[in-house]
Design a protein around this motif. Structure first.
Motif, PDB file in Angstrom:
ATOM      1  N   LEU A  84       0.921  -1.336   0.076  1.00 34.84           N
ATOM      2  CA  LEU A  84      -0.048  -0.125  -0.026  1.00 34.84           C
ATOM      3  C   LEU A  84       0.821   1.315   0.023  1.00 34.84           C
ATOM      4  N   HIS A  85       1.863   1.157   0.605  1.00 35.13           N
ATOM      5  CA  HIS A  85       2.907   2.295   0.380  1.00 35.13           C
ATOM      6  C   HIS A  85       3.267   2.603  -1.157  1.00 35.13           C
ATOM      7  N   GLU A  86       3.672   1.655  -1.858  1.00 35.20           N
ATOM      8  CA  GLU A  86       3.787   1.714  -3.116  1.00 35.20           C
ATOM      9  C   GLU A  86       2.681   2.215  -3.979  1.00 35.20           C
ATOM     10  N   VAL A  87       1.463   1.705  -3.562  1.00 31.22           N
ATOM     11  CA  VAL A  87       0.071   2.089  -4.134  1.00 31.22           C
ATOM     12  C   VAL A  87      -0.069   3.543  -4.073  1.00 31.22           C
ATOM     13  N   ALA A  88       0.367   4.089  -2.384  1.00 28.02           N
ATOM     14  CA  ALA A  88       0.191   5.350  -2.178  1.00 28.02           C
ATOM     15  C   ALA A  88       1.120   6.264  -3.295  1.00 28.02           C
ATOM     16  N   HIS A  89       2.220   5.924  -3.323  1.00 23.29           N
ATOM     17  CA  HIS A  89       3.144   6.779  -4.341  1.00 23.29           C
ATOM     18  C   HIS A  89       2.470   7.129  -5.686  1.00 23.29           C
ATOM     19  N   CYS A  90       1.781   5.970  -6.271  1.00 24.18           N
ATOM     20  CA  CYS A  90       1.172   5.894  -7.375  1.00 24.18           C
ATOM     21  C   CYS A  90       0.179   7.211  -7.506  1.00 24.18           C
ATOM     22  N   GLN A 133       8.137  12.579   0.340  1.00 25.79           N
ATOM     23  CA  GLN A 133       7.132  11.760  -0.534  1.00 25.79           C
ATOM     24  C   GLN A 133       7.129  10.364   0.350  1.00 25.79           C
ATOM     25  N   GLU A 134       8.327  10.102   0.866  1.00 30.25           N
ATOM     26  CA  GLU A 134       8.302   8.782   1.703  1.00 30.25           C
ATOM     27  C   GLU A 134       7.282   8.715   2.773  1.00 30.25           C
ATOM     28  N   THR A 135       7.343  10.030   3.603  1.00 28.31           N
ATOM     29  CA  THR A 135       6.597   9.989   4.642  1.00 28.31           C
ATOM     30  C   THR A 135       5.127  10.084   4.314  1.00 28.31           C
TER      31      THR A 135
HETATM   32 ZN   LIG Z   1       8.516   4.745  -1.082  1.00 22.49          ZN
END
Ligand SMILES: [Zn+2]
Length: 140
Positions: free
Chosen positions: A92-98, A116-118
């Motif tokens: 979901l972290h990677e989904v959130a980046h998208c 962006q990571e936070t």
């Molecule tokens: Zn990340």
């Protein structure tokens, strides 16, 4: 009222999401995406494809400005060795980046990368917390 898809619904959607026909990956992805509101899953299917990285590669998100076309979320086979909750969080972290439309280019400074990571961590946590509340209210 926020709607969520069931795992069966997501499993049958397959909007180009699970291109490598990897059943194990598909299963993990479905379990992660039931935590995400349905309109966001729709948007993700529209904008992104998910593939499996080579052995021992970390999970990552390749934004569309880097590759042209759709965003790519690349998941690691290491996820299968983690506790499910941890694996869902990483997905979901990677989904959130998208979904947050995070871009990458080499000129991004460390401060912006950290921001962006936070932001991605926060959104992934929010989805996981919210869905737990919703499911427990439904008595599941
Ligand atoms: Zn990340």
């Amino acid at each position: 009222m926020v709607d969520y898809y069931t795992d069966e619904e997501i499993n049958y959607m397959d909007g180009g999401l699970f291109t490598l026909d990897n059943d194990e990956l598909r299963h993990l992805m479905v379990k992660a995406l039931v935590n995400v509101p349905s309109h966001i899953v729709d948007e993700l299917m529209e904008r992104c494809i998910v593939i499996m990285a080579g052995p021992n590669h970390p999970a990552f998100h390749a934004p569309n400005n880097l590759i042209g076309g759709k965003d790519i979320i690349c998941l690691s086979d290491k996820l299968f060795k983690l506790k499910p909750e941890k694996a869902y969080f990483i997905i979901l972290h990677e989904v959130a980046h998208c979904l947050l439309d995070h871009k990458y280019d080499s000129s991004l400074d460390l401060k912006e990368r950290k921001r962006q990571e936070t932001e991605a961590d926060r959104l992934a946590n929010k989805w996981l917390e919210k869905s737990t509340c919703v499911l427990s209210k439904k008595g599941l």
